[in-house]
Scaffold this active site. Structure first.
Site, mmCIF file in Angstrom:
data_model
loop_
_atom_site.group_PDB
_atom_site.id
_atom_site.type_symbol
_atom_site.label_atom_id
_atom_site.label_comp_id
_atom_site.label_asym_id
_atom_site.label_seq_id
_atom_site.Cartn_x
_atom_site.Cartn_y
_atom_site.Cartn_z
ATOM 1 N NE ARG A 25 -1.136 2.478 2.938
ATOM 2 C CZ ARG A 25 -0.576 3.576 3.415
ATOM 3 N NH1 ARG A 25 -0.489 4.666 2.674
ATOM 4 N NH2 ARG A 25 -0.065 3.594 4.632
ATOM 5 C CG ASP A 26 3.111 4.371 3.006
ATOM 6 O OD1 ASP A 26 3.055 5.255 2.136
ATOM 7 O OD2 ASP A 26 3.326 4.629 4.203
ATOM 8 C CG HIS A 217 3.503 4.912 9.227
ATOM 9 N ND1 HIS A 217 2.853 3.901 8.544
ATOM 10 C CD2 HIS A 217 3.875 5.801 8.284
ATOM 11 C CE1 HIS A 217 2.842 4.181 7.249
ATOM 12 N NE2 HIS A 217 3.459 5.343 7.057
ATOM 13 C CB CYS A 250 2.489 10.308 1.238
ATOM 14 S SG CYS A 250 0.808 10.935 1.048
ATOM 15 C CG ASN A 259 6.701 3.329 4.538
ATOM 16 O OD1 ASN A 259 6.376 3.504 3.386
ATOM 17 N ND2 ASN A 259 5.930 3.633 5.547
HETATM 18 P P1 HMG Z 1 -13.165 14.255 -3.103
HETATM 19 O O1 HMG Z 1 -12.841 14.597 -4.519
HETATM 20 O O2 HMG Z 1 -13.391 15.390 -2.140
HETATM 21 O O3 HMG Z 1 -14.416 13.263 -3.082
HETATM 22 O O4 HMG Z 1 -12.022 13.320 -2.572
HETATM 23 P P2 HMG Z 1 -15.960 13.554 -2.912
HETATM 24 O O5 HMG Z 1 -16.393 13.033 -1.598
HETATM 25 O O6 HMG Z 1 -16.250 15.002 -3.246
HETATM 26 O O7 HMG Z 1 -16.582 12.655 -4.083
HETATM 27 C C1 HMG Z 1 -16.330 12.959 -5.459
HETATM 28 C C2 HMG Z 1 -16.494 11.714 -6.305
HETATM 29 O O8 HMG Z 1 -15.524 10.761 -5.939
HETATM 30 C C3 HMG Z 1 -17.849 11.015 -6.160
HETATM 31 O O9 HMG Z 1 -18.177 10.451 -7.424
HETATM 32 C C4 HMG Z 1 -17.555 9.892 -5.208
HETATM 33 O O10 HMG Z 1 -18.408 8.757 -5.355
HETATM 34 C C5 HMG Z 1 -16.145 9.511 -5.615
HETATM 35 P P3 HMG Z 1 -19.270 11.151 -8.378
HETATM 36 O O11 HMG Z 1 -20.524 11.219 -7.556
HETATM 37 O O12 HMG Z 1 -18.702 12.516 -8.670
HETATM 38 O O13 HMG Z 1 -19.298 10.240 -9.550
HETATM 39 N N1 HMG Z 1 -15.431 8.919 -4.472
HETATM 40 C C6 HMG Z 1 -14.812 7.708 -4.503
HETATM 41 N N2 HMG Z 1 -14.652 6.792 -5.458
HETATM 42 C C7 HMG Z 1 -13.992 5.653 -5.113
HETATM 43 N N3 HMG Z 1 -13.512 5.417 -3.878
HETATM 44 C C8 HMG Z 1 -13.653 6.320 -2.903
HETATM 45 C C9 HMG Z 1 -14.319 7.524 -3.204
HETATM 46 N N4 HMG Z 1 -14.613 8.615 -2.458
HETATM 47 C C10 HMG Z 1 -15.281 9.449 -3.246
HETATM 48 N N5 HMG Z 1 -13.172 6.062 -1.656
HETATM 49 C C11 HMG Z 1 -11.157 11.647 -1.097
HETATM 50 C C12 HMG Z 1 -11.981 12.907 -1.215
HETATM 51 C C13 HMG Z 1 -10.923 11.381 0.374
HETATM 52 C C14 HMG Z 1 -11.930 10.489 -1.732
HETATM 53 C C15 HMG Z 1 -9.818 11.865 -1.855
HETATM 54 O O14 HMG Z 1 -9.204 12.998 -1.338
HETATM 55 C C16 HMG Z 1 -8.878 10.696 -1.748
HETATM 56 O O15 HMG Z 1 -9.127 9.628 -2.319
HETATM 57 N N6 HMG Z 1 -7.749 10.853 -1.006
HETATM 58 C C17 HMG Z 1 -6.805 9.784 -0.776
HETATM 59 C C18 HMG Z 1 -5.382 10.266 -0.809
HETATM 60 C C19 HMG Z 1 -4.465 9.113 -0.487
HETATM 61 O O16 HMG Z 1 -4.767 7.957 -0.689
HETATM 62 N N7 HMG Z 1 -3.247 9.435 0.062
HETATM 63 C C20 HMG Z 1 -2.277 8.458 0.419
HETATM 64 C C21 HMG Z 1 -2.634 7.661 1.655
HETATM 65 S S1 HMG Z 1 -2.289 8.527 3.178
HETATM 66 C C22 HMG Z 1 -0.616 8.193 3.504
HETATM 67 O O17 HMG Z 1 0.070 7.669 2.671
HETATM 68 C C23 HMG Z 1 -0.057 8.506 4.873
HETATM 69 C C24 HMG Z 1 0.140 7.235 5.743
HETATM 70 O O18 HMG Z 1 1.037 6.320 5.121
HETATM 71 C C25 HMG Z 1 0.677 7.627 7.125
HETATM 72 C C26 HMG Z 1 1.907 8.563 7.075
HETATM 73 O O19 HMG Z 1 2.916 8.227 6.413
HETATM 74 O O20 HMG Z 1 1.797 9.637 7.700
HETATM 75 C C27 HMG Z 1 -1.198 6.497 5.966
HETATM 76 MG MG MG Z 2 3.157 6.466 5.178
#
Ligand code: HMG
Ligand code: MG
Length: 307
Positions: A25-26, A217, A250, A259
């Site tokens: 994933r990450d 993490h 990220c 990581n």
């Molecule tokens: P948004 O554009 O604000 O979504 O994104 P929305 O709620 O306005 O919805 C818009 C459209 O997206 C809608 O479709 C929803 O159905 C669809 P429409 O009606 O327009 O056809 N939608 C989705 N489709 C599929 N799967 C979903 C989903 N949600 C909405 N889950 C959102 C908001 C949160 C979805 C977006 O910002 C996003 O996906 N962000 C994820 C970013 C990400 O994955 N970052 C990396 C992970 S975090 C990380 O790595 C840190 C960590 O490792 C810890 C560390 O290191 O600190 C964990």
């Molecule tokens: Mg991370």
């Protein structure tokens, strides 16, 4: 067969540790090239076979936000029963629906300790992120799922700079209070150092969150990850996130790199005589295989020495 360190325990450390593998994933969320789903499936299967007790497999996020993981449903379907216990990231109800459709049992929400990263990573304000997570965690719990929570930018934020310990504790408590079983403290950009880890774990304890509810993490951007683990062990934390071969980053955090490598963590734990249940040779072989696939060497010191 790789060499192993001599085992010389240090008193006062935990007897065993859980390694929470985040490579699929990450690690893969940050790859420039798209990795075929069959390769991801083999990656997860090899990690499980190497004895990693938890392998976070993918994310049910918006495919436009993280195209690298747009094949999440395909991957989990290919893994079938073997993937049911693998956690997946879900930011909202839509993500949870997708996980529930596949019968998955473990999900993770991911919040931010800072305003800027909440907006960049989740398209929500700091406060609005909790409102987004609340119904998702409630529904997941009602369906009997286990929910982990991440909090990012715990040791510094590339846009906001220093992040006060109290601010991280407030964000972490809010996530736990939604109903998460474990809180993983993310050093998203790898700037943290050992004393900071000690202070943060102590601040959570003071706020009523014992070390056994925490995971650490670390991203290894500045080479501090292992030293930070050592501080975490001394503070009594028993779950550490790591990624095979040190893959990772990220896409929405400027300067986030890989990581902590699982192999480097295994080496340290083995030397300290701390039980972890992971076959080092099998993880190294998996990382070498993945590095060949990605066309570049693993950044892990242990993979380079033992691979
Ligand atoms: P948004 O554009 O604000 O979504 O994104 P929305 O709620 O306005 O919805 C818009 C459209 O997206 C809608 O479709 C929803 O159905 C669809 P429409 O009606 O327009 O056809 N939608 C989705 N489709 C599929 N799967 C979903 C989903 N949600 C909405 N889950 C959102 C908001 C949160 C979805 C977006 O910002 C996003 O996906 N962000 C994820 C970013 C990400 O994955 N970052 C990396 C992970 S975090 C990380 O790595 C840190 C960590 O490792 C810890 C560390 O290191 O600190 C964990
Ligand atoms: Mg991370």
């Amino acid at each position: 067969m790789s060499d192993l360190p001599m085992v010389v325990p240090e008193s006062g450390l935990p007897a065993s540790v859980t390694i929470y593998e985040v490579g699929p994933r990450d690690g893969l969320q940050n790859e420039k090239s798209l990795v075929p789903v069959q390769v991801k499936e083999e990656f997860v299967r090899r990690l499980l076979a190497a004895g990693l007790p938890i392998v976070e497999a993918t994310s049910f996020v918006h495919p436009k936000w993280v195209p690298q993981l747009a094949d999440a449903a395909e991957l989990m379907t290919a893994l079938g029963a073997d993937g049911v216990e693998c956690p997946v990231l879900v930011p909202n109800d839509r993500g949870l629906d997708r996980a529930l459709e596949l019968g998955l049992r473990h999900v993770a929400i991911f919040g931010s300790a800072t305003e800027t990263f909440a907006q960049k990573n989740l398209n929500r304000s700091y406060d609005a992120q909790f409102a987004m997570f609340e119904p998702t965690v409630a529904r997941a719990r009602e369906a009997g799922l286990d929910v982990r929570a991440y909090v990012s930018m715990c040791f510094g934020d590339p846009w906001e700079g220093a992040v006060p310990v109290e601010q991280v504790v407030t964000a972490g408590r809010r996530l736990l209070d939604l109903g998460a079983s474990q809180l993983s403290l993310g050093d998203t950009i790898g700037t943290g150092t050992a004393g900071h880890v000690t202070a943060l774990v102590a601040a959570f304890a003071e706020a009523g969150v014992a070390p056994d509810r925490l995971a650490l993490h670390f991203h290894d951007t500045y080479g501090q990850a292992l030293s930070n683990v050592q501080a975490g062990l001394r503070a009594g934390v028993t779950t550490y996130d790591a990624s095979a071969g040190g893959l990772g980053g990220c896409p929405y955090a400027k300067s986030a790199t890989g990581n902590l490598a699982t192999e480097d963590l295994v080496w340290l734990l083995t030397g300290l005589g701390i039980e972890h249940g992971v076959d080092l040779d099998a993880v190294v072989a998996t990382s070498v295989w993945m590095a060949d696939h990605l066309g570049r060497p693993s950044p892990s010191a242990v993979v380079r020495a033992a691979g």
